[in-house]
Design a protein around this motif. Structure first.
Motif, PDB file in Angstrom:
ATOM      1  N   GLY A  46       0.819  -1.213   0.000  1.00  0.00           N
ATOM      2  CA  GLY A  46       0.000   0.000   0.000  1.00  0.00           C
ATOM      3  C   GLY A  46       0.851   1.260   0.000  1.00  0.00           C
ATOM      4  N   ALA A  47       1.922   1.246   0.778  1.00  0.00           N
ATOM      5  CA  ALA A  47       2.838   2.392   0.809  1.00  0.00           C
ATOM      6  C   ALA A  47       3.534   2.565  -0.537  1.00  0.00           C
ATOM      7  N   LEU A  48       3.881   1.467  -1.182  1.00  0.00           N
ATOM      8  CA  LEU A  48       4.500   1.517  -2.511  1.00  0.00           C
ATOM      9  C   LEU A  48       3.553   2.159  -3.529  1.00  0.00           C
ATOM     10  N   VAL A  49       2.308   1.712  -3.532  1.00  0.00           N
ATOM     11  CA  VAL A  49       1.326   2.273  -4.474  1.00  0.00           C
ATOM     12  C   VAL A  49       1.104   3.754  -4.190  1.00  0.00           C
ATOM     13  N   ALA A  50       1.031   4.118  -2.912  1.00  0.00           N
ATOM     14  CA  ALA A  50       0.853   5.532  -2.550  1.00  0.00           C
ATOM     15  C   ALA A  50       2.021   6.369  -3.054  1.00  0.00           C
ATOM     16  N   GLN A  51       3.243   5.870  -2.919  1.00  0.00           N
ATOM     17  CA  GLN A  51       4.420   6.604  -3.395  1.00  0.00           C
ATOM     18  C   GLN A  51       4.409   6.717  -4.920  1.00  0.00           C
ATOM     19  N   LEU A  52       4.004   5.650  -5.605  1.00  0.00           N
ATOM     20  CA  LEU A  52       3.929   5.703  -7.071  1.00  0.00           C
ATOM     21  C   LEU A  52       2.888   6.728  -7.526  1.00  0.00           C
ATOM     22  N   LYS A  94       2.232   9.439  -5.997  1.00  0.00           N
ATOM     23  CA  LYS A  94       2.871  10.756  -5.830  1.00  0.00           C
ATOM     24  C   LYS A  94       3.882  11.020  -6.940  1.00  0.00           C
ATOM     25  N   ASP A  95       4.578   9.963  -7.373  1.00  0.00           N
ATOM     26  CA  ASP A  95       5.636  10.103  -8.381  1.00  0.00           C
ATOM     27  C   ASP A  95       5.101  10.271  -9.793  1.00  0.00           C
ATOM     28  N   TYR A  96       3.955   9.662 -10.087  1.00  0.00           N
ATOM     29  CA  TYR A  96       3.395   9.700 -11.438  1.00  0.00           C
ATOM     30  C   TYR A  96       2.034  10.388 -11.417  1.00  0.00           C
ATOM     31  N   GLU A  97       1.830  11.296 -12.356  1.00  0.00           N
ATOM     32  CA  GLU A  97       0.558  12.011 -12.423  1.00  0.00           C
ATOM     33  C   GLU A  97      -0.556  11.151 -12.998  1.00  0.00           C
ATOM     34  N   ASP A 153      -2.615   7.703 -13.989  1.00  0.00           N
ATOM     35  CA  ASP A 153      -2.872   6.352 -13.497  1.00  0.00           C
ATOM     36  C   ASP A 153      -2.261   5.301 -14.416  1.00  0.00           C
ATOM     37  N   GLU A 154      -2.279   5.565 -15.715  1.00  0.00           N
ATOM     38  CA  GLU A 154      -1.738   4.608 -16.687  1.00  0.00           C
ATOM     39  C   GLU A 154      -0.255   4.354 -16.434  1.00  0.00           C
ATOM     40  N   ASP A 155       0.474   5.392 -16.023  1.00  0.00           N
ATOM     41  CA  ASP A 155       1.904   5.239 -15.725  1.00  0.00           C
ATOM     42  C   ASP A 155       2.113   4.388 -14.469  1.00  0.00           C
ATOM     43  N   VAL A 156       1.267   4.595 -13.459  1.00  0.00           N
ATOM     44  CA  VAL A 156       1.345   3.790 -12.242  1.00  0.00           C
ATOM     45  C   VAL A 156       1.018   2.336 -12.579  1.00  0.00           C
ATOM     46  N   ASN A 157      -0.041   2.138 -13.374  1.00  0.00           N
ATOM     47  CA  ASN A 157      -0.447   0.781 -13.758  1.00  0.00           C
ATOM     48  C   ASN A 157       0.671   0.069 -14.514  1.00  0.00           C
ATOM     49  N   LYS A 158       1.320   0.772 -15.439  1.00  0.00           N
ATOM     50  CA  LYS A 158       2.429   0.180 -16.198  1.00  0.00           C
ATOM     51  C   LYS A 158       3.593  -0.185 -15.280  1.00  0.00           C
ATOM     52  N   TYR A 159       3.894   0.685 -14.331  1.00  0.00           N
ATOM     53  CA  TYR A 159       5.010   0.429 -13.420  1.00  0.00           C
ATOM     54  C   TYR A 159       4.721  -0.777 -12.529  1.00  0.00           C
ATOM     55  N   LEU A 160       3.490  -0.865 -12.017  1.00  0.00           N
ATOM     56  CA  LEU A 160       3.113  -2.014 -11.191  1.00  0.00           C
ATOM     57  C   LEU A 160       3.170  -3.306 -11.997  1.00  0.00           C
ATOM     58  N   ASP A 161       2.709  -3.253 -13.253  1.00  0.00           N
ATOM     59  CA  ASP A 161       2.755  -4.427 -14.117  1.00  0.00           C
ATOM     60  C   ASP A 161       4.202  -4.839 -14.382  1.00  0.00           C
ATOM     61  N   GLU A 184      -6.774  -5.581   1.295  1.00  0.00           N
ATOM     62  CA  GLU A 184      -7.477  -5.798   2.554  1.00  0.00           C
ATOM     63  C   GLU A 184      -7.672  -4.518   3.372  1.00  0.00           C
ATOM     64  N   PHE A 185      -6.677  -3.631   3.363  1.00  0.00           N
ATOM     65  CA  PHE A 185      -6.755  -2.418   4.172  1.00  0.00           C
ATOM     66  C   PHE A 185      -7.137  -1.189   3.340  1.00  0.00           C
ATOM     67  N   VAL A 186      -7.592  -1.405   2.113  1.00  0.00           N
ATOM     68  CA  VAL A 186      -7.959  -0.301   1.227  1.00  0.00           C
ATOM     69  C   VAL A 186      -9.476  -0.287   1.080  1.00  0.00           C
ATOM     70  N   GLU A 187     -10.091   0.827   1.422  1.00  0.00           N
ATOM     71  CA  GLU A 187     -11.541   0.925   1.315  1.00  0.00           C
ATOM     72  C   GLU A 187     -11.973   1.475  -0.036  1.00  0.00           C
ATOM     73  N   GLU A 188     -11.208   2.433  -0.554  1.00  0.00           N
ATOM     74  CA  GLU A 188     -11.528   3.015  -1.862  1.00  0.00           C
ATOM     75  C   GLU A 188     -10.266   3.613  -2.459  1.00  0.00           C
ATOM     76  N   LEU A 189     -10.312   3.827  -3.765  1.00  0.00           N
ATOM     77  CA  LEU A 189      -9.184   4.444  -4.453  1.00  0.00           C
ATOM     78  C   LEU A 189      -9.112   5.927  -4.100  1.00  0.00           C
ATOM     79  N   PRO A 190      -7.916   6.506  -4.143  1.00  0.00           N
ATOM     80  CA  PRO A 190      -7.800   7.947  -3.854  1.00  0.00           C
ATOM     81  C   PRO A 190      -8.623   8.781  -4.848  1.00  0.00           C
ATOM     82  N   ALA A 191      -9.045   9.938  -4.418  1.00  0.00           N
ATOM     83  CA  ALA A 191      -9.816  10.840  -5.272  1.00  0.00           C
ATOM     84  C   ALA A 191      -9.002  11.190  -6.518  1.00  0.00           C
ATOM     85  N   GLY A 192      -9.657  11.170  -7.655  1.00  0.00           N
ATOM     86  CA  GLY A 192      -8.994  11.503  -8.910  1.00  0.00           C
ATOM     87  C   GLY A 192      -8.166  10.364  -9.483  1.00  0.00           C
ATOM     88  N   ARG A 193      -8.254   9.179  -8.919  1.00  0.00           N
ATOM     89  CA  ARG A 193      -7.480   8.017  -9.381  1.00  0.00           C
ATOM     90  C   ARG A 193      -8.410   6.883  -9.794  1.00  0.00           C
TER      91      ARG A 193
END
Length: 181
Positions: free
Chosen positions: A24-30, A32-35, A37-45, A114-123
């Protein structure tokens, strides 16, 4: 002082909660690093792909699965053995087409969210668990089974279940798997 030869290496399991929170902390940092969502999705993949290419060796060594003779067997092994071994869950497998090369893994519970209730606003187009798609794709490619792996539904986006779609890209050679009479 050397180690005794008869001693087996010990495998230490990471606490599931620690892994989920770290992810969860990794996704949160990504985010912040990428504006985008597609870039975050590509990085996670991409990260998942790297994990999958290495994890397949551990899976094959620990699971002792035999050679699969159909794509449906492979999908069942992924759901019943791999997901159970690494995430402690067993998704439901459904076949999505008549050529039997498209399958869905339906997760009633996703331990990575498990500890995520919803996606951040604008994501809204963020695929929070896209790491799983990369892991599956990387592991399959290492055993010479290229596949397209994507999220079809996600509870974090308001769907009733989390569904991962797997499409095997190679046409299965039925002669190769036919039983000798």
């Amino acid at each position: 002082m050397s180690r005794p030869a008869s001693r087996r290496p010990e495998y230490h399991k990471i606490n599931k909660d620690l892994f989920v929170l770290t992810y969860g902390a990794l996704v949160a940092q990504l985010c912040k690093d990428y504006e985008k969502d597609e870039d975050v999705n590509k990085y996670l993949d991409k990260m998942g792909y790297g994990i999958g290419t290495r994890l397949v060796e551990d899976f094959l060594a620990r699971s002792c699965v035999r050679r699969c003779h159909s794509y449906s067997e492979i999908a069942d092994i992924i759901a019943q053995v791999a997901f159970k071994m690494y995430l402690g869950i067993t998704p439901t497998v459904t076949c999505n087409n008549s050529s039997r090369n498209e399958f869905s893994l339906i997760l009633d519970k996703n331990p990575m969210a498990e500890f995520v209730e919803e996606l951040p606003a604008g994501r809204s187009s963020l695929c929070y668990c896209n790491l799983l798609c990369g892991i599956i794709r990387g592991a399959l490619e290492m055993v010479h089974l290229p596949a397209d792996v994507t999220f079809l539904q996600d509870r974090l986006k308001g769907d009733s279940v989390t569904e991962i779609g797997i499409t095997f890209l190679k046409k299965q050679d039925e002669k190769k798997y036919r039983q000798k009479k």
